[in-house]
Structures are given as C-alpha cells and as structure tokens.
Design an enzyme around this catalytic site. Structure first.
Site, PDB file in Angstrom:
ATOM      1  N   GLU A 154      40.343 -66.539  70.282  1.00  0.00           N
ATOM      2  CA  GLU A 154      38.868 -66.328  69.475  1.00  0.00           C
ATOM      3  C   GLU A 154      39.137 -65.462  68.379  1.00  0.00           C
ATOM      4  O   GLU A 154      38.655 -65.526  67.437  1.00  0.00           O
ATOM      5  CB  GLU A 154      38.089 -65.688  70.409  1.00  0.00           C
ATOM      6  CG  GLU A 154      36.586 -65.672  70.196  1.00  0.00           C
ATOM      7  CD  GLU A 154      35.887 -67.092  69.738  1.00  0.00           C
ATOM      8  OE1 GLU A 154      35.941 -67.871  70.612  1.00  0.00           O
ATOM      9  OE2 GLU A 154      35.723 -67.107  68.490  1.00  0.00           O
ATOM     10  N   GLY A 184      39.212 -55.322  61.907  1.00  0.00           N
ATOM     11  CA  GLY A 184      39.107 -54.136  62.409  1.00  0.00           C
ATOM     12  C   GLY A 184      39.460 -53.696  64.083  1.00  0.00           C
ATOM     13  O   GLY A 184      39.651 -55.019  64.585  1.00  0.00           O
ATOM     14  N   GLU A 208      45.791 -57.728  55.754  1.00  0.00           N
ATOM     15  CA  GLU A 208      46.958 -57.826  56.285  1.00  0.00           C
ATOM     16  C   GLU A 208      48.240 -57.099  56.019  1.00  0.00           C
ATOM     17  O   GLU A 208      47.907 -56.269  54.854  1.00  0.00           O
ATOM     18  CB  GLU A 208      47.524 -59.407  55.724  1.00  0.00           C
ATOM     19  CG  GLU A 208      46.260 -60.360  56.356  1.00  0.00           C
ATOM     20  CD  GLU A 208      46.137 -60.361  57.733  1.00  0.00           C
ATOM     21  OE1 GLU A 208      47.264 -60.954  58.498  1.00  0.00           O
ATOM     22  OE2 GLU A 208      45.108 -60.208  58.290  1.00  0.00           O
ATOM     23  N   LYS A 213      42.427 -69.517  58.993  1.00  0.00           N
ATOM     24  CA  LYS A 213      41.344 -69.588  59.779  1.00  0.00           C
ATOM     25  C   LYS A 213      40.468 -70.758  59.749  1.00  0.00           C
ATOM     26  O   LYS A 213      39.920 -71.181  60.832  1.00  0.00           O
ATOM     27  CB  LYS A 213      40.295 -68.158  59.443  1.00  0.00           C
ATOM     28  CG  LYS A 213      41.007 -66.899  59.800  1.00  0.00           C
ATOM     29  CD  LYS A 213      40.293 -65.704  59.242  1.00  0.00           C
ATOM     30  CE  LYS A 213      40.847 -64.419  59.531  1.00  0.00           C
ATOM     31  NZ  LYS A 213      40.460 -63.455  58.933  1.00  0.00           N
ATOM     32  N   VAL A 259      45.211 -53.862  66.415  1.00  0.00           N
ATOM     33  CA  VAL A 259      44.605 -54.640  67.542  1.00  0.00           C
ATOM     34  C   VAL A 259      44.933 -54.178  68.783  1.00  0.00           C
ATOM     35  O   VAL A 259      44.341 -54.147  69.767  1.00  0.00           O
ATOM     36  CB  VAL A 259      44.869 -56.226  67.238  1.00  0.00           C
ATOM     37  CG1 VAL A 259      44.091 -56.885  68.144  1.00  0.00           C
ATOM     38  CG2 VAL A 259      44.046 -56.622  65.717  1.00  0.00           C
ATOM     39  N   GLY A 276      42.257 -50.585  58.039  1.00  0.00           N
ATOM     40  CA  GLY A 276      42.914 -51.438  58.834  1.00  0.00           C
ATOM     41  C   GLY A 276      42.409 -52.852  58.735  1.00  0.00           C
ATOM     42  O   GLY A 276      42.577 -53.677  59.787  1.00  0.00           O
TER      43      GLY A 276
HETATM   44  N1  HSE Z   1      42.965 -59.443  57.192  1.00  0.00           N
HETATM   45  C1  HSE Z   1      41.916 -60.101  57.953  1.00  0.00           C
HETATM   46  C2  HSE Z   1      40.623 -59.970  57.395  1.00  0.00           C
HETATM   47  C3  HSE Z   1      41.825 -59.393  59.404  1.00  0.00           C
HETATM   48  O1  HSE Z   1      40.866 -59.024  56.385  1.00  0.00           O
HETATM   49  O2  HSE Z   1      39.722 -60.581  57.712  1.00  0.00           O
HETATM   50  C4  HSE Z   1      41.254 -60.218  60.408  1.00  0.00           C
HETATM   51  O3  HSE Z   1      41.636 -61.219  60.626  1.00  0.00           O
END
Ligand code: HSE
Length: 420
Positions: free
Chosen positions: A126, A300, A187, A202, A20, A184
């Site tokens: 966000e 990503g 986690e 989330k 990121v 990518g």
């Molecule tokens: N590992 C997380 C996913 C990355 O796959 O959604 C984005 O938050």
C-alpha cells in the site's frame, strides 16, 4: 476462542532504517495493540548512528531471511535489485512481505504475482502508491471493473510540492527541490521524481489494481515537470488553471482503457486543484457513485509508515491481494484516442505540425509561442518531439477525446491554416 486469539502473532524482520524504516519503528512503538514486534533490522552501513538499540541491527540479511521465527519481512530500502532479491527470497522462505519499493514492484509485477501464487504467501505494498491514502486496497476491494469509469491522480508528492512552491510561493525550481529533499519527500535520485519516473511506477501498480492491466513502464506515455516553463505558469494563471502532474486512466466507449502520466492544466473546481505541497489526491469516477476524492500525504516518514503499518496489521488476518480484475476480467490499453494539448515552444520548426488534427488557439506574439490543439495519442507514443528542444506539453482540462468531428475541426484548422 475469542476473536483476539485468531490474530496471528507477527515477528518482523525489517530491511532499511531510512526515512520510512525509522518512521515505522516509531509508529510501531506507539501501536502496542498490534502485537507486532521488530526482531531484527538489516542495514547497509553499521557506522551510522541510529535512534534504536544496537542489538536490533545486523548487516547480514540471512540473519533475518533464514530466521524461522520471523514471519513477516518489511522491505523499505532504496536499491531496486537488492529489494527484489529480499522480497523474492522472503516469499520463497514462506514469509509474508510488506514492501514500499514502487520501482521494484512496477518493474517485476508478473514475477511477483507468480511467486505469490506458487508460495501462497502475501505481498502487500500500500505504501508504494500515494503513501498514506489507502488507494490500492480500495481499488482492489471496492470498485468492480464495470463501475470504474476513470481514475486520475496526483501520485508524486515531490513534484506537487515543487509546483506548489514555484507557482504559489514564487520559489526557484532548485530551491523548491532542495526543500523537498530536506523534508525527506524526494527520491535518493530526485530526477526520478522530477522526470516522472516515480509517478509512472506508481501508475503501473495502480493500473493493475484498477483495471487488471499489467504493462511495462516503457510502454506508457509519460513525462514529469522538467519541461514546464514560467511562461506556462503565467498562461495557467491567466486561464485560472493550476498545473499538476496527473496520472490518468479512462475507460473508453469501446471498453478499452486510455492511460498516461503527463502535466495537466486543472480547473479551479477540479478536486485535484486543492491538492498542494506533498499531498496526493485521487479522483475516482464510477458508474453510480459519480466522483469520489481521496486526499492525503503522499510522501514523508510517518504517512508512508502508516501505510506499511496498515499492511502489517492486515497480515494478522492473512490478507492478500486477490488481483480479481487481472485474473477474471482484465482490460486492455488502447492508443486509439485523441488528446487536447497545450504546447509551448521556442521554434515552430521543432513542432510536428502535420500530426495535429486541428489547432484551436495560436499565440505567436508572445516571447515564447504556444498553441492549443488536438493530437492523436499515437503522436506522443514512442516519440520525443513533444518534449525535445525545450518544448513543453501540458494537457488541457478533460483532455481525452474519443471521437472527433472531422469536418468541424478541419474547418477550424483551415481558418488557422495561415499560421503554419
Ligand atoms: N519521492 C516520492 C514522492 C516519495 O515524492 O512522492 C513517496 O513515494
């Protein structure tokens, strides 16, 4: 004064130069109109080769946190405790903060809210939920409490990617996971994705902005895709369903909110069934507008960086979350509802049959047995029987049932009583 002059000039201190962080660096280079400049980037390992001038990098966080010229801290690192330290110190030092650390935010929401109030500084995140989809700001600004009947979402890109690769492209689980890591999306510890922790974090964040609910992660019923079997996928195909890991919240007639993160069978006509690979999707059901569907990349480098960029841009206007629902019209969660579930298992001895209000389908002939039935939500809360011993629970479409017609169900159950 023309309007351009009212925008704050932003000097950024960036923590993290991974997927990121580097994405943001590139995206900022392509957005000169923002007049935001990265002054320093704090990294952990100085020996790694980086695609940016050496002069930008430091390993000393004080060089950034103590620099009075830096007025915005962007924190996109992996370690939760270190992220919390950076974000809280930055706020206390009078800096605005943009963070993508969903776990850190989900676990520390009350403290982070207090700090924002005390310091008057802004913390925007966000990118922490659904990456490129501007769902937090939409929930925060657009949907009044009364209008928001329900929200269901695919919030983890990796698990959605894995499910797509297994179910549509017939890849093995492990192959699909490695691919998600290579691209990518996953986690650093992919178990956080696979076992549902990332989706849960989330959801904790979104529940606050949707309904003004702050709950500890450990109080929400959740699981990931780790228990799903190939035979479950075969049942899904037969019934023309997709399997998705869905985070859901629904306002019940009593005004309370039902919320959970569980795998779900999704009908072909459901918007979430169109969400494939690393994409995320959010279906919002509101009073007058009916259903709205948000769709976009949920993981990503550039998609996540785009959300960070949008937060940085919002800071030029001193934007901050007002947490209107939390402070003025908070909702509460309830356990008082039922769920229609599909359960597949190896041995009926492991199933707490007495918990069921009724059994609607029973398939004993298959190698792996399964049933469809109605459970009180409390049968899942603080219990693990439904995910132990190789048992797999998947919610049926439209899973939330508020009231059940006991007589009708009892009769149906009696018809099937022989099976138990
Ligand atoms: N590992 C997380 C996913 C990355 O796959 O959604 C984005 O938050």
């Amino acid at each position: 004064m023309n309007s351009m002059e009212t925008h704050k000039k932003l000097t950024i201190g960036l923590f993290g130069f991974g997927v990121v962080g580097e994405g943001l660096y590139r995206v900022l280079q392509q957005t000169p109109s923002l007049s935001a400049r990265i002054k320093k980037i704090c990294i952990k390992d100085p020996s790694k080769k980086r695609n940016a001038p050496d002069i930008l990098f430091t390993t000393d966080k004080e060089e950034i946190l103590g620099d009075p010229e830096i007025n915005v801290i962007v924190e996109v690192i992996n370690e939760t405790a270190a992220a919390y330290q950076i974000v809280t110190t930055a706020l206390k030092n009078g800096k605005d903060v943009v963070s993508a650390s969903k776990k850190m935010i989900a676990e520390n929401l009350p403290a982070l809210l207090r700090l924002q109030q005390e310091t008057g500084r802004s913390l925007l995140y966000e990118a922490a939920a659904c990456a490129s989809i501007p769902v937090i700001r939409n929930l925060e600004e657009y949907y009044d409490n009364d209008l928001l009947h329900g929200i269901k979402a695919i919030v983890n890109g990796s698990t959605n990617f894995i499910l797509t690769k297994i179910l549509d492209d017939r890849l093995e689980f492990q192959q699909a996971l490695v691919l998600a890591q290579q691209l990518g999306f996953a986690e650093a510890d992919p178990q956080l994705d696979v076992d549902g922790y990332d989706a849960l974090n989330k959801w904790i964040i979104l529940l606050n902005h949707a309904y003004g609910i702050i709950e500890k992660p450990e109080n929400i019923v959740f699981t990931g895709i780790q228990h799903i079997q190939l035979s479950d996928a075969a049942v899904a195909k037969e019934k023309m369903f997709e399997i998705k890991l869905v985070a859901q919240a629904q306002k019940l007639q009593n005004g309370k909110v039902a919320a959970f993160v569980l795998p779900q069978f999704v009908k072909a006509e459901d918007q979430l069934s169109f969400v494939k690979n690393e994409y995320n999707g959010v279906v919002i059901e509101s009073g007058f507008a009916d259903k709205q569907f948000f769709y976009g990349k949920g993981a990503g480098s550039f998609p996540t960086a785009s959300a960070v960029l949008s937060d940085i841009s919002a800071l030029r206007y001193d934007y901050h979350y007002e947490y209107k629902k939390l402070y003025h019209q908070p909702n509460t969660l309830t356990d008082d509802f039922y769920l229609r579930v599909f359960l597949s298992f190896e041995d009926i001895a492991h199933i707490l049959k007495e918990k069921f209000e009724c059994i609607e389908e029973w398939h004993a002939q298959e190698k792996r047995k399964y049933l469809v039935g109605i459970l009180p939500f409390t049968a899942l809360k603080n219990e693990t029987w439904w995910k132990d011993n190789n048992t797999s629970l998947i919610l049926m479409p439209e899973p939330v049932i508020e009231d059940i017609d006991t007589r009708r169900l009892k009769k149906k159950s009696l018809e099937l009583a022989g099976i138990f």
